[in-house]
Design an enzyme around this catalytic site. Sequence first.
Site, PDB file in Angstrom:
ATOM      1  N   THR A   1     -33.648 -12.101 -21.055  1.00 33.87           N
ATOM      2  CA  THR A   1     -32.979 -12.544 -22.284  1.00 33.87           C
ATOM      3  C   THR A   1     -32.551 -14.006 -22.127  1.00 33.87           C
ATOM      4  OG1 THR A   1     -31.030 -11.449 -21.386  1.00 33.87           O
ATOM      5  CG2 THR A   1     -32.159 -10.350 -23.204  1.00 33.87           C
TER       6      THR A   1
ATOM      7  N   LYS B   1     -37.552 -11.900  -9.222  1.00 34.21           N
ATOM      8  CA  LYS B   1     -37.372 -13.042 -10.128  1.00 34.21           C
ATOM      9  C   LYS B   1     -37.883 -14.345  -9.504  1.00 34.21           C
ATOM     10  CE  LYS B   1     -33.312 -10.889 -12.348  1.00 34.21           C
ATOM     11  NZ  LYS B   1     -33.648 -10.724 -13.779  1.00 34.21           N
TER      12      LYS B   1
ATOM     13  N   HIS C   1     -34.643   0.092 -19.088  1.00 35.09           N
ATOM     14  CA  HIS C   1     -34.586  -1.361 -18.914  1.00 35.09           C
ATOM     15  C   HIS C   1     -35.331  -1.857 -17.698  1.00 35.09           C
ATOM     16  CE1 HIS C   1     -31.364  -2.294 -21.905  1.00 35.09           C
ATOM     17  NE2 HIS C   1     -31.040  -1.029 -21.670  1.00 35.09           N
TER      18      HIS C   1
ATOM     19  N   LYS D   1     -30.083 -16.926 -13.411  1.00 27.12           N
ATOM     20  CA  LYS D   1     -30.219 -15.489 -13.599  1.00 27.12           C
ATOM     21  C   LYS D   1     -29.770 -14.827 -12.303  1.00 27.12           C
ATOM     22  CE  LYS D   1     -34.692 -16.151 -14.448  1.00 27.12           C
ATOM     23  NZ  LYS D   1     -34.953 -15.355 -15.618  1.00 27.12           N
ATOM     24  N   ARG D   2     -29.673 -13.499 -12.285  1.00 22.93           N
ATOM     25  CA  ARG D   2     -29.338 -12.845 -11.032  1.00 22.93           C
ATOM     26  C   ARG D   2     -30.362 -13.196  -9.966  1.00 22.93           C
ATOM     27  NH1 ARG D   2     -24.973  -9.236 -10.622  1.00 22.93           N
ATOM     28  NH2 ARG D   2     -25.802  -8.891  -8.563  1.00 22.93           N
TER      29      ARG D   2
ATOM     30  N   LYS E   1     -32.541 -17.542 -24.700  1.00 17.15           N
ATOM     31  CA  LYS E   1     -31.433 -18.494 -24.878  1.00 17.15           C
ATOM     32  C   LYS E   1     -31.917 -19.927 -24.661  1.00 17.15           C
ATOM     33  CE  LYS E   1     -28.569 -14.712 -23.372  1.00 17.15           C
ATOM     34  NZ  LYS E   1     -27.949 -14.016 -22.232  1.00 17.15           N
TER      35      LYS E   1
HETATM   36  O1  H53 Z   1     -31.925  -5.625 -18.469  1.00 19.79           O
HETATM   37  C1  H53 Z   1     -32.218  -6.658 -19.377  1.00 19.79           C
HETATM   38  C2  H53 Z   1     -33.673  -7.084 -19.274  1.00 19.79           C
HETATM   39  C3  H53 Z   1     -34.039  -7.411 -17.835  1.00 19.79           C
HETATM   40  C4  H53 Z   1     -33.639  -6.278 -16.917  1.00 19.79           C
HETATM   41  C5  H53 Z   1     -32.159  -5.974 -17.101  1.00 19.79           C
HETATM   42  C6  H53 Z   1     -31.615  -4.856 -16.250  1.00 19.79           C
HETATM   43  C7  H53 Z   1     -30.355  -5.023 -15.664  1.00 19.79           C
HETATM   44  O2  H53 Z   1     -29.672  -6.152 -15.855  1.00 19.79           O
HETATM   45  C8  H53 Z   1     -29.805  -3.992 -14.889  1.00 19.79           C
HETATM   46  C9  H53 Z   1     -30.481  -2.810 -14.729  1.00 19.79           C
HETATM   47  C10 H53 Z   1     -31.715  -2.643 -15.329  1.00 19.79           C
HETATM   48  O3  H53 Z   1     -32.363  -1.480 -15.220  1.00 19.79           O
HETATM   49  C11 H53 Z   1     -32.278  -3.674 -16.079  1.00 19.79           C
HETATM   50  O4  H53 Z   1     -33.906  -6.596 -15.586  1.00 19.79           O
HETATM   51  O5  H53 Z   1     -35.425  -7.661 -17.755  1.00 19.79           O
HETATM   52  O6  H53 Z   1     -33.874  -8.192 -20.103  1.00 19.79           O
HETATM   53  C12 H53 Z   1     -31.867  -6.162 -20.749  1.00 19.79           C
HETATM   54  O7  H53 Z   1     -32.782  -5.223 -21.206  1.00 19.79           O
END
Ligand code: H53
Length: 820
Positions: free
Chosen positions: A655, A553, A359, A547-548, A659
């Site tokens: 994601t 970001k 991810h 978002k976080r 939305k």
């Molecule tokens: O995963 C999302 C992606 C996003 C990515 C996120 C993510 C985390 O929330 C935590 C750890 C990690 O390695 C990745 O930052 O881009 O959409 C779902 O795939």
Amino acid sequence: MTNEMFKKEAFKKSVKDNVKFLYRKTIEEATQEQIFQAVSYTVKDVIIDNWLETQKAYDEQDPKIVYYMSMEFLMGRALGNNLINLCGYGEVKEALEELGFDLNCIEDQEPDPALGNGGLGRLAACFLDSLATLNYAAYGCGIRYHYGMFKQQIKDGYQIEVPDNWLKNGYPFELRRPEYAKEVHFGGYVRAEYDAEKGATRFIHEGYQAVKAIPYDMPITGYDNDVVNTLRIWDAEPIVDFELDSFDKGDYKKAVEQENLARNIVEVLYPNDNHYAGKELRLKQQYFFVSASLQEAIAKYKKKHDDIHKLYEKVTFQMNDTHPTVAVAELMRILMDEEGLGWDEAWEITTKSVAYTNHTIMSEALEKWPIELFSRLLPRVYQIIEEINRRFIAEIQAKYPGNYEKIKKMAIIYDGQVKMAHLAIAAGYSVNGVARLHTEILKNQELRDFYEMMPEKFNNKTNGITQRRFLLHANPLLADWITEHIGPDWITDLSQLKKLKVYADDEKALQEFMNIKFRNKERLAKYILEHNGVEVDPHSIFDVQVKRLHEYKRQLLNILHVIYLYNQIKMHPEMEFYPRTFIFGAKASAGYATAKKIIKLINSVADVVNNDASINGKIKVVFIENYRVSNAEIIFAAADVSEQISTASKEASGTGNMKFMLNGAPTLGTMDGANVEIVEEVGAENAFIFGLSSDEVINYENNGGYDPNVIYNTDEEIRQVLMQLINGTFSSDTELFRDLYDSLLTNKNTDRADRYFILADFRSYADAQKRVEEAYKDEKGWAKKALLNTACSGKFTSDRTIQEYVDDIWHLDKVIVRKK
Ligand code: H53
């Protein structure tokens, strides 16, 4: 759709009965929270019947099962979602009205089960919804953290973390299952013993501490198909079968240690997203839930099948990021030490049973455990990883004789560390990224050597979201409007939304679409007034970044641009400017100082801008406290502009972007993650794209970065914005934002200046923002863009993603629980 089970009179009676039995109260005496509990128990009653039916169907049809292994499931509230999926929302809303209650208020009583941080955890929750809706047998496997994601308060502009005691009143949508408890072992040592009969060495793990893993099941209802799958989250309890007086000192100490271990292990979710902190307790959590889940999956398989060699025909394990990848070695351990198989047999089964999703390419997120820690905590598992590594290196050598670079780059154990991604790739039968661009970067950059050695494992699965929660539940006005125009099939087949394209030039339809947006903006404005005490104008452009909080970001780029606009308006008061409300929502990891400073900056800018009467309210800045799934549902529905402005190459998918699109907000973004595919679907003319490409960013990075000082020196307006960070404009303490200022201009030991290319992209971002404003002024043109975003968002349903996982990776069969 209505559900027979939710006949109003029967429902009302059941709620009254539950209030009586649970609280010895009448409905008039009960609190809203008690009504929530009573309603939830009534709904659970309905669910339980379907749950039993589903189990029966699985027993009879014996389908292959996917176990989705994840440290995080960011579920959001269950009551409303279950009512939606059981097609009982309307009936129950009316029944409650007749009792004098508002379903929305009752829903607001539910704690947000926040067993996740951000995208990764919410993706897992969307996947469970889609698996159940598409009739696939699936278990989510995770941890029952006693404290989920912290609650965020903003005091004086600073983030304060408050513990989230979500279990305080008892959670009605869970079921404790002590009969399925498992034991998990930590520490100790491994003794080798020669078994003369078998002519083989056995390895015996001794002197360990044991924890009892107790599963709690949460129902996952499919949409209108009577399927109820299970999210199984593990709690920990001490193994208490000791009598105090029969204990010698050593045993007593051990008993206390075991008790502490059990108490600590599931206490709290680590609040890091996309960042690895290397904490011992975190590895304990990982092994704890992985071991319990694997033991359970194998026990379940063995109830029906006697040939363990064929495990992979009925069972598959999807590892969500590196967090659960210790599963590779744990499965080997169970197969060898408990099932008595030899290495080769065990390896064949394991490598056909485990698959891995990556991810992130952020290097700080990749888990690498010091071998000292790993081998002390999990001595037998470590031993197995050593052997996997030995054999894997032999394979590398056979393929690339004499090439030690390859070993350095791919070994599982290297430089005193266990590299979890490498373990997962070496063993997994599938390795996937989460958006097309991300998978390409994995193949060509980050995991290039692995891809060259085993290209057949690599594949892409672009993320998706569930329209049941993020449109049907979150935006009832738009959901109804869509159903009126194209029928209800979009609820389970989102590609139907493309039928809305015929309305792209229909003035009446566009007007209705924008009226709905306006009413959703009023709903959000009301929320903001109640929760933040800030008045915002729903006629202004709602420009949203939720978002976080993470440097990549680039919330910092957004707020610096707000400062730039503020300066422009101050300098040219006569300038034409369409009023804009900049809305932020973000939690920062508790230990992430820079992220927390950016929150403070946003709030400080908000203070100045919102209170400057001279700009006539043209700009408002709002930081929504405690951004989470439940308020996200209100926010997405109300957005005009979707800010997706990560440094290209850094956001694996995103994601939230999907939305917003689903709810009719055009993307203002970089060509990063799934934005690329969003633009492909909706057309570049219906998005606002800016900034460096991922190739350009990677190119700079591979060649020592770029020099932001050139921009600082030559662009006066940018320089002014940066100077305002340190000249008292936003804080009387001129040192407060010095770190942020420095991070943009000064090279530090390990970090290059402006690592995330904020100054490099600033002008291009400001231009894109200007285009947004121009486009918004054209009412009809904007309405068309907004509607087309909704109409073209069909690809981004998690139903599509899950079907791709099923077709290409898991190979599951559909199970029919009830003939529709
Ligand atoms: O995963 C999302 C992606 C996003 C990515 C996120 C993510 C985390 O929330 C935590 C750890 C990690 O390695 C990745 O930052 O881009 O959409 C779902 O795939």
